[in-house]
Write a protein that holds these residues in place. Structure first.
Motif, PDB file in Angstrom:
ATOM      1  N   ASN A 176       3.385  -5.666  10.239  1.00  0.00           N
ATOM      2  CA  ASN A 176       3.450  -4.858   9.026  1.00  0.00           C
ATOM      3  C   ASN A 176       4.778  -4.119   8.948  1.00  0.00           C
ATOM      4  O   ASN A 176       5.445  -3.896   9.956  1.00  0.00           O
ATOM      5  CB  ASN A 176       2.292  -3.854   9.006  1.00  0.00           C
ATOM      6  CG  ASN A 176       0.950  -4.539   9.024  1.00  0.00           C
ATOM      7  OD1 ASN A 176       0.400  -4.906   8.003  1.00  0.00           O
ATOM      8  ND2 ASN A 176       0.407  -4.742  10.219  1.00  0.00           N
ATOM      9  N   CYS A 233       0.823  -1.221   0.000  1.00  0.00           N
ATOM     10  CA  CYS A 233       0.000   0.000   0.000  1.00  0.00           C
ATOM     11  C   CYS A 233       0.856   1.270   0.000  1.00  0.00           C
ATOM     12  O   CYS A 233       0.362   2.350   0.332  1.00  0.00           O
ATOM     13  CB  CYS A 233      -0.912  -0.007   1.225  1.00  0.00           C
ATOM     14  SG  CYS A 233      -1.885  -1.504   1.426  1.00  0.00           S
ATOM     15  N   SER A 234       2.079   1.177  -0.384  1.00  0.00           N
ATOM     16  CA  SER A 234       3.049   2.253  -0.223  1.00  0.00           C
ATOM     17  C   SER A 234       2.863   3.383  -1.231  1.00  0.00           C
ATOM     18  O   SER A 234       2.102   3.274  -2.188  1.00  0.00           O
ATOM     19  CB  SER A 234       4.461   1.683  -0.348  1.00  0.00           C
ATOM     20  OG  SER A 234       4.697   0.672   0.604  1.00  0.00           O
ATOM     21  N   GLY A 277       1.406   5.950   7.454  1.00  0.00           N
ATOM     22  CA  GLY A 277       1.349   4.517   7.176  1.00  0.00           C
ATOM     23  C   GLY A 277      -0.040   3.971   7.436  1.00  0.00           C
ATOM     24  O   GLY A 277      -0.691   3.419   6.547  1.00  0.00           O
ATOM     25  N   ALA A 295      -1.326   5.156   3.479  1.00  0.00           N
ATOM     26  CA  ALA A 295      -1.184   3.824   2.909  1.00  0.00           C
ATOM     27  C   ALA A 295      -2.431   2.995   3.242  1.00  0.00           C
ATOM     28  O   ALA A 295      -3.017   2.361   2.371  1.00  0.00           O
ATOM     29  CB  ALA A 295       0.079   3.153   3.432  1.00  0.00           C
ATOM     30  N   ILE A 296      -2.861   3.043   4.506  1.00  0.00           N
ATOM     31  CA  ILE A 296      -4.103   2.395   4.936  1.00  0.00           C
ATOM     32  C   ILE A 296      -4.861   3.350   5.842  1.00  0.00           C
ATOM     33  O   ILE A 296      -4.323   3.818   6.850  1.00  0.00           O
ATOM     34  CB  ILE A 296      -3.842   1.074   5.677  1.00  0.00           C
ATOM     35  CG1 ILE A 296      -3.244   0.032   4.716  1.00  0.00           C
ATOM     36  CG2 ILE A 296      -5.129   0.545   6.315  1.00  0.00           C
ATOM     37  CD1 ILE A 296      -2.883  -1.285   5.379  1.00  0.00           C
ATOM     38  N   ILE A 331       6.389  -0.559   8.179  1.00  0.00           N
ATOM     39  CA  ILE A 331       5.915   0.833   8.223  1.00  0.00           C
ATOM     40  C   ILE A 331       7.152   1.721   8.285  1.00  0.00           C
ATOM     41  O   ILE A 331       7.651   2.051   9.357  1.00  0.00           O
ATOM     42  CB  ILE A 331       4.993   1.049   9.441  1.00  0.00           C
ATOM     43  CG1 ILE A 331       3.894  -0.018   9.485  1.00  0.00           C
ATOM     44  CG2 ILE A 331       4.384   2.437   9.422  1.00  0.00           C
ATOM     45  CD1 ILE A 331       3.153  -0.104  10.803  1.00  0.00           C
ATOM     46  N   CYS A 381       3.505  -0.639   4.188  1.00  0.00           N
ATOM     47  CA  CYS A 381       2.897   0.695   4.301  1.00  0.00           C
ATOM     48  C   CYS A 381       3.992   1.740   4.432  1.00  0.00           C
ATOM     49  O   CYS A 381       4.106   2.441   5.447  1.00  0.00           O
ATOM     50  CB  CYS A 381       1.951   0.733   5.499  1.00  0.00           C
ATOM     51  SG  CYS A 381       0.577  -0.417   5.382  1.00  0.00           S
ATOM     52  N   ASN A 398       1.280  -6.285   5.809  1.00  0.00           N
ATOM     53  CA  ASN A 398       1.178  -5.355   4.689  1.00  0.00           C
ATOM     54  C   ASN A 398       2.409  -4.450   4.669  1.00  0.00           C
ATOM     55  O   ASN A 398       3.093  -4.277   5.671  1.00  0.00           O
ATOM     56  CB  ASN A 398      -0.086  -4.503   4.826  1.00  0.00           C
ATOM     57  CG  ASN A 398      -1.333  -5.358   4.872  1.00  0.00           C
ATOM     58  OD1 ASN A 398      -1.811  -5.844   3.864  1.00  0.00           O
ATOM     59  ND2 ASN A 398      -1.862  -5.575   6.078  1.00  0.00           N
ATOM     60  N   ASN A 453       7.541   7.124   6.423  1.00  0.00           N
ATOM     61  CA  ASN A 453       6.378   7.968   6.139  1.00  0.00           C
ATOM     62  C   ASN A 453       6.649   9.411   6.581  1.00  0.00           C
ATOM     63  O   ASN A 453       7.439   9.668   7.485  1.00  0.00           O
ATOM     64  CB  ASN A 453       5.148   7.393   6.836  1.00  0.00           C
ATOM     65  CG  ASN A 453       4.793   6.029   6.261  1.00  0.00           C
ATOM     66  OD1 ASN A 453       4.278   5.923   5.164  1.00  0.00           O
ATOM     67  ND2 ASN A 453       5.097   4.967   7.008  1.00  0.00           N
TER      68      ASN A 453
END
Length: 265
Positions: free
Chosen positions: A147, A104-105, A133, A111-112, A149, A127, A125, A152
């Protein structure tokens, strides 16, 4: 299914399977799901979903009041949001959605994003390199599990007015704020919802400006995490109540391992 507003749109559906589709370069949503329950979304390319002039109000995948969905192994990169999920005005109904192994980057926003929703799981995931993130405003009983992360612009995991959320085993690196918890604004009909009851355990916080920032949040448990080369590791503000910090490892901060300006800590 490309260069449209939506690649696939589902309304009031159930038990739909979407696999191995090319849904990139749409300008609204790669996949739009409104009241779509018990669906399977796997191995789709929903990247680069953006408005031509403004990346607001678009996402690789949108879920509105959708429940028991499984979202796995998708490409949600370079979109307005990677994932946008909301149960606003339906929060009393647990969503129970499962998101795993999605990239989802590179979102200019989140991202989410999962707001006003309960009982969702986000597992393994990616992110990274977005504005946030995870943005989990007003969400509860959410599990953020292992995840990635990283890098960001604002915060790795941000939650205002959330409760009973668990963050376990995540790699949270090189963000200004690793995890940010606060009380936030009062939005109807959620005025009485408080920031409380968090378990943050077995995560790696490395190279963040601040590892964890907790403001006006009660019953925070920070357990068995590794804090490495953050400028500050843990910051507690505004009357922390019954917080527990135990079993954590701290290495080489520039300023503080634990800092709290509250006289009641």
């Amino acid at each position: 299914m490309i260069q449209q507003n939506d690649g696939i749109a589902l309304y009031n559906c159930g038990k739909i399977t979407m696999e191995d589709n090319i849904l990139h370069w749409n300008c609204g949503f790669g996949i739009r799901m409104n009241f779509a329950d018990s669906c399977y979304v796997r191995r789709n390319d929903c990247s680069h979903v953006n408005r031509l002039t403004d990346p607001s109000d678009c996402a690789a995948i949108l879920l509105i009041a959708s429940k028991y969905d499984t979202i796995e192994h998708n490409n949600f990169t370079y979109s307005g949001d990677g994932v946008f999920l909301s149960q606003q005005n339906y929060t009393q109904i647990p969503a129970c959605n499962y998101f795993a192994y999605n990239d989802c980057s590179y979102s200019p926003h989140n991202a989410i994003e999962c707001t006003f929703s309960a009982v969702n799981t986000f597992k393994e995931n990616i992110c990274n390199y977005s504005h946030y993130g995870f943005w989990l405003g007003y969400s509860s009983r959410t599990t953020v599990d292992h995840n990635e992360i990283i890098g960001n612009l604002q915060t790795g995991i941000a939650v205002n007015k959330g409760y009973q959320n668990t963050f376990i085993g995540n790699t949270i690196k090189e963000n200004p704020l690793g995890v940010e918890l606060w009380e936030g604004d009062r939005i109807a009909p959620y005025e009485d919802q408080d920031s409380r009851d968090y378990l943050i355990t077995s995560n790696l916080f490395e190279g963040n400006t601040m590892g964890i920032s907790s403001k006006v949040t009660e019953h925070l448990v920070v357990k068995d995490n590794s804090f490495i080369r953050n400028k500050e590791d843990i910051y507690l503000e505004d009357k922390p109540v019954q917080d527990t910090l135990t079993g954590n490892t701290f290495k080489s901060p520039s300023l503080y391992h634990i800092r709290s300006p509250s006289t009641e800590t």
